[in-house]
Design a protein around this motif. Structure first.
Motif, PDB file in Angstrom:
ATOM      1  N   GLY A  74       3.212   5.765  -2.823  1.00  0.00           N
ATOM      2  CA  GLY A  74       4.451   6.506  -3.126  1.00  0.00           C
ATOM      3  C   GLY A  74       4.540   6.815  -4.620  1.00  0.00           C
ATOM      4  O   GLY A  74       4.979   7.908  -5.017  1.00  0.00           O
ATOM      5  N   TYR A  75       4.116   5.862  -5.456  1.00  0.00           N
ATOM      6  CA  TYR A  75       4.147   6.103  -6.903  1.00  0.00           C
ATOM      7  C   TYR A  75       3.143   7.171  -7.306  1.00  0.00           C
ATOM      8  O   TYR A  75       3.418   7.981  -8.202  1.00  0.00           O
ATOM      9  CB  TYR A  75       3.887   4.800  -7.672  1.00  0.00           C
TER      10      TYR A  75
ATOM     11  N   GLU B 102       8.177   2.190 -14.180  1.00  0.00           N
ATOM     12  CA  GLU B 102       8.425   1.213 -13.105  1.00  0.00           C
ATOM     13  C   GLU B 102       7.153   0.433 -12.780  1.00  0.00           C
ATOM     14  O   GLU B 102       6.050   0.971 -12.887  1.00  0.00           O
ATOM     15  CB  GLU B 102       8.947   1.945 -11.859  1.00  0.00           C
ATOM     16  N   GLU B 103       7.321  -0.800 -12.367  1.00  0.00           N
ATOM     17  CA  GLU B 103       6.156  -1.614 -12.004  1.00  0.00           C
ATOM     18  C   GLU B 103       5.592  -1.121 -10.675  1.00  0.00           C
ATOM     19  O   GLU B 103       6.295  -1.052  -9.669  1.00  0.00           O
ATOM     20  CB  GLU B 103       6.556  -3.089 -11.876  1.00  0.00           C
ATOM     21  N   ILE B 104       4.308  -0.767 -10.667  1.00  0.00           N
ATOM     22  CA  ILE B 104       3.667  -0.262  -9.449  1.00  0.00           C
ATOM     23  C   ILE B 104       2.970  -1.404  -8.716  1.00  0.00           C
ATOM     24  O   ILE B 104       2.969  -1.489  -7.515  1.00  0.00           O
ATOM     25  CB  ILE B 104       2.671   0.874  -9.803  1.00  0.00           C
TER      26      ILE B 104
ATOM     27  N   ASN C 129       8.730   8.788 -20.098  1.00  0.00           N
ATOM     28  CA  ASN C 129       9.925   8.612 -19.264  1.00  0.00           C
ATOM     29  C   ASN C 129       9.668   8.776 -17.770  1.00  0.00           C
ATOM     30  O   ASN C 129      10.571   8.563 -16.958  1.00  0.00           O
ATOM     31  CB  ASN C 129      11.015   9.616 -19.674  1.00  0.00           C
ATOM     32  N   MET C 130       8.459   9.177 -17.405  1.00  0.00           N
ATOM     33  CA  MET C 130       8.187   9.346 -15.974  1.00  0.00           C
ATOM     34  C   MET C 130       8.267   8.003 -15.255  1.00  0.00           C
ATOM     35  O   MET C 130       8.012   6.959 -15.846  1.00  0.00           O
ATOM     36  CB  MET C 130       6.778   9.939 -15.768  1.00  0.00           C
ATOM     37  N   ARG C 131       8.543   8.047 -13.956  1.00  0.00           N
ATOM     38  CA  ARG C 131       8.650   6.790 -13.193  1.00  0.00           C
ATOM     39  C   ARG C 131       7.347   5.998 -13.250  1.00  0.00           C
ATOM     40  O   ARG C 131       7.368   4.776 -13.337  1.00  0.00           O
ATOM     41  CB  ARG C 131       9.010   7.093 -11.732  1.00  0.00           C
TER      42      ARG C 131
ATOM     43  N   LEU D 226       0.841  -1.203   0.000  1.00  0.00           N
ATOM     44  CA  LEU D 226       0.000   0.000   0.000  1.00  0.00           C
ATOM     45  C   LEU D 226       0.881   1.261   0.000  1.00  0.00           C
ATOM     46  O   LEU D 226       0.658   2.200  -0.773  1.00  0.00           O
ATOM     47  CB  LEU D 226      -0.926  -0.018   1.224  1.00  0.00           C
ATOM     48  N   ASP D 227       1.904   1.254   0.843  1.00  0.00           N
ATOM     49  CA  ASP D 227       2.820   2.411   0.906  1.00  0.00           C
ATOM     50  C   ASP D 227       3.522   2.606  -0.434  1.00  0.00           C
ATOM     51  O   ASP D 227       3.679   3.723  -0.916  1.00  0.00           O
ATOM     52  CB  ASP D 227       3.916   2.169   1.954  1.00  0.00           C
TER      53      ASP D 227
END
Ligand code: NAP
Length: 493
Positions: free
Chosen positions: A334-335, A381-383, A375-377, A329-330
């Motif tokens: 955060g993403y 990135e895998e959330i 290009n953003m996170r 969850l955190d």
């Protein structure tokens, strides 16, 4: 009652006597108290598996498969009980819990059929009076390390092909779903699996998983989980030149072209992005949308997302269940914060839900971002949660380029009514799975499953491809000429 390890055909406590709790992520209910093992328990399990291997490999494959058939039948007869437990221990809504168990049943029946195939090949020999063929040999002791998101299906992807091919197994499930792993092993025991052929060790990845990967008598590691953990497994295993198959993360995209059936696309997106609360390796977390339909698609999605009901997955009224634990969850939230900081436009969701039906569990509101730069996170990135990033493009070529520019390569989909677009996408998309006019999820057990780039290391699970993980080829030459024949050399004489 404590859920125990299964070693050498016996249910045993961890040697240290330590335990941990498995928790229902929807409401904090304790699902079970579970043995917390360490390297000494791993050693016992691996020794048991190594002792059982020489006789198990000689059991005819059709006989091995009969045990799998019986296991599949028992799973089928207990489908509802297992499905309810999937929802309670892992959180996915009950209809998906049933899907998880059904996939395990399908895989077990399918793989049992391999007991009467396990096909090798015969081929002409280049010399007269000589016969040539190749057969599949089991590898030895397999460590099966699995994640929590498909707590019944994924273990069957590993255990069943490993066993039917004649390997023995030590199974280390995720710490979030140990009770389900226990149930699966109980079923295989009831189906008649001999002692030592299948062993279960419950406990943390950093201890139990690590000890399995390092153990000199483990011949093959079949791992599904995060790319970070998988990389560590591969590095450690390479020190002993072990075989390793890795199924890891995804950053899957749905392409929506300007000629798409938008209602169908919306259905596909909602199911792929927010089903299983976004916690599927194949979950859609990027939407690559032709700018001509971006606004309309966004409006339709906002309507549908706003109507999704969060809550306990056991309730028929729930569309989206909890995420698996507090740290997930955190991470997810955060993403969301990172996306806002990077300048993406939050269209809906974006918050943790901790009141009403969500008060006792780990819930995040289904979230959609627009104006996302590739290009953003949040686009890279895998959330592994219910968070989706919408990226606008102006052509199919650009859509495919954005789709492929990911460190992961598991699943992709395209919604289009143009047959030429569909075929170009099937040819040019570089993920291991591609869907046309369907979401990014929905794999069937008899087709290869896996991904390119950071998703895997070249293997495929499911289908007959799984046998390439769990067997080695052995080439056999039989010379019945009665004289010494020399390949490559006698041809000239
Ligand atoms: P994870 O944290 O990497 O854990 C996966 C498994 O590895 C668990 O059993 C874990 O044990 C164990 N583990 C952790 N650290 C280890 C270590 N150092 N050595 C050996 N084993 C270790 O992943 P997860 O959170 O369970 O699952 C989510 C991830 O799996 C996502 O990235 C998802 O994309 C991926 N996934 C991929 C596929 C696919 O087929 N490509 C399918 C499903 C999921 P503990 O639980 O005890 O930590």
């Amino acid at each position: 009652m404590v859920f125990k390890n299964y070693i050498g055909g016996k249910w045993v406590d961890s040697k240290s006597g330590a335990t941990f709790e498995s928790i229902n992520p929807a409401n904090g209910e304790v699902i079970g108290v579970v043995s917390k093992s360490d390297a000494t328990d791993v050693d016992d399990a691996v020794e048991a598996a190594a002792r059982a291997f020489p006789s198990w490999r000689k059991v005819p494959a059709p006989r091995r498969a009969e045990i799998l058939f019986r296991a599949a039948q028992i799973m089928l007869s207990r489908k509802e009980e297992l499905s309810l437990l999937v929802t309670r221990e892992m959180g996915k809504v009950i209809k998906e819990g049933r899907g998880d168990v059904q996939e395990g049943i399908d895989m077990t029946f399918y793989t049992a059929g391999e007991g009467r195939r396990l096909l090798g090949s015969t081929t002409p020999a280049e010399l007269p009076n000589k016969f040539a063929m190749s057969v599949r040999d089991p590898i030895g002791v397999v460590a099966a390390i699995t994640p929590w998101n498909f707590p019944i299906a994924i273990p069957t992807w590993k255990l069943m092909p490993a066993l039917v091919a004649g390997n023995t197994v030590v199974f280390k499930p995720a710490s979030d779903t140990p009770v389900l792993a226990h149930k699966l092993v109980e079923i295989l025991e009831e189906a008649g699996i001999p002692g030592g052929v299948l062993n279960l060790v419950l406990g943390p990845g950093g201890t139990v998983g690590d000890a399995l990967v390092s153990h000199p008598k483990v011949d093959l590691i079949s791992f599904t989980g995060s790319t970070a953990a998988g990389k560590g497994v591969a590095q450690k295993a390479s020190e002993q030149l072990k075989r390793v198959s890795l199924e890891m993360g995804g950053k899957n995209a749905i392409i929506v072209m300007d000629d798409a059936d938008l209602e169908l696309a919306v259905d596909g997106i909602i199911w792929s992005a927010y089903g299983t609360t976004g916690q599927r390796c194949t979950a859609a977390s990027r939407l690559i949308v032709h700018e001509a339909v971006r606004k309309e698609l966004a409006d339709r999605l906002i309507n549908r997302i706003g109507a999704l009901r969060l809550g306990d997955g056991l309730l028929d009224t729930t569309d989206v269940g909890p995420v698996v634990n507090a740290s997930q969850l955190d991470k997810i939230h955060g993403y969301v914060e990172a996306g806002i900081k990077e300048g993406a436009n939050l269209l809906i969701g974006g918050t943790i839900c901790d009141e009403g039906d969500c008060a006792k569990g780990f819930f995040h509101k289904p979230t959609l971002f627009d104006n996302v730069n590739p290009n953003m996170r949040i686009a890279q990135e895998e959330i592994f949660g219910p968070v989706v990033s919408m990226i606008a493009v102006s052509s199919l070529d650009q859509a495919i380029e954005v789709n492929n520019a990911s460190r992961y390569g598991l699943s992709s989909s395209i919604f289009t009514r143009d047959i030429n677009n569909a075929f170009r996408a099937m040819r040019d998309i570089t993920t291991g799975i591609v869907y046309v006019n369907a979401g990014t999820i929905g794999a069937e057990v008899h087709l290869p499953f896996g991904g390119t780039r950071g998703t895997g290391n070249g293997h495929r699970e499911a289908g007959q491809a799984a046998l390439d993980i769990f067997t080695e080829w052995k080439s056999l030459y039989v010379d019945f000429s009665g004289r010494l024949q020399r390949a490559q050399i006698d041809l000239d004489s």
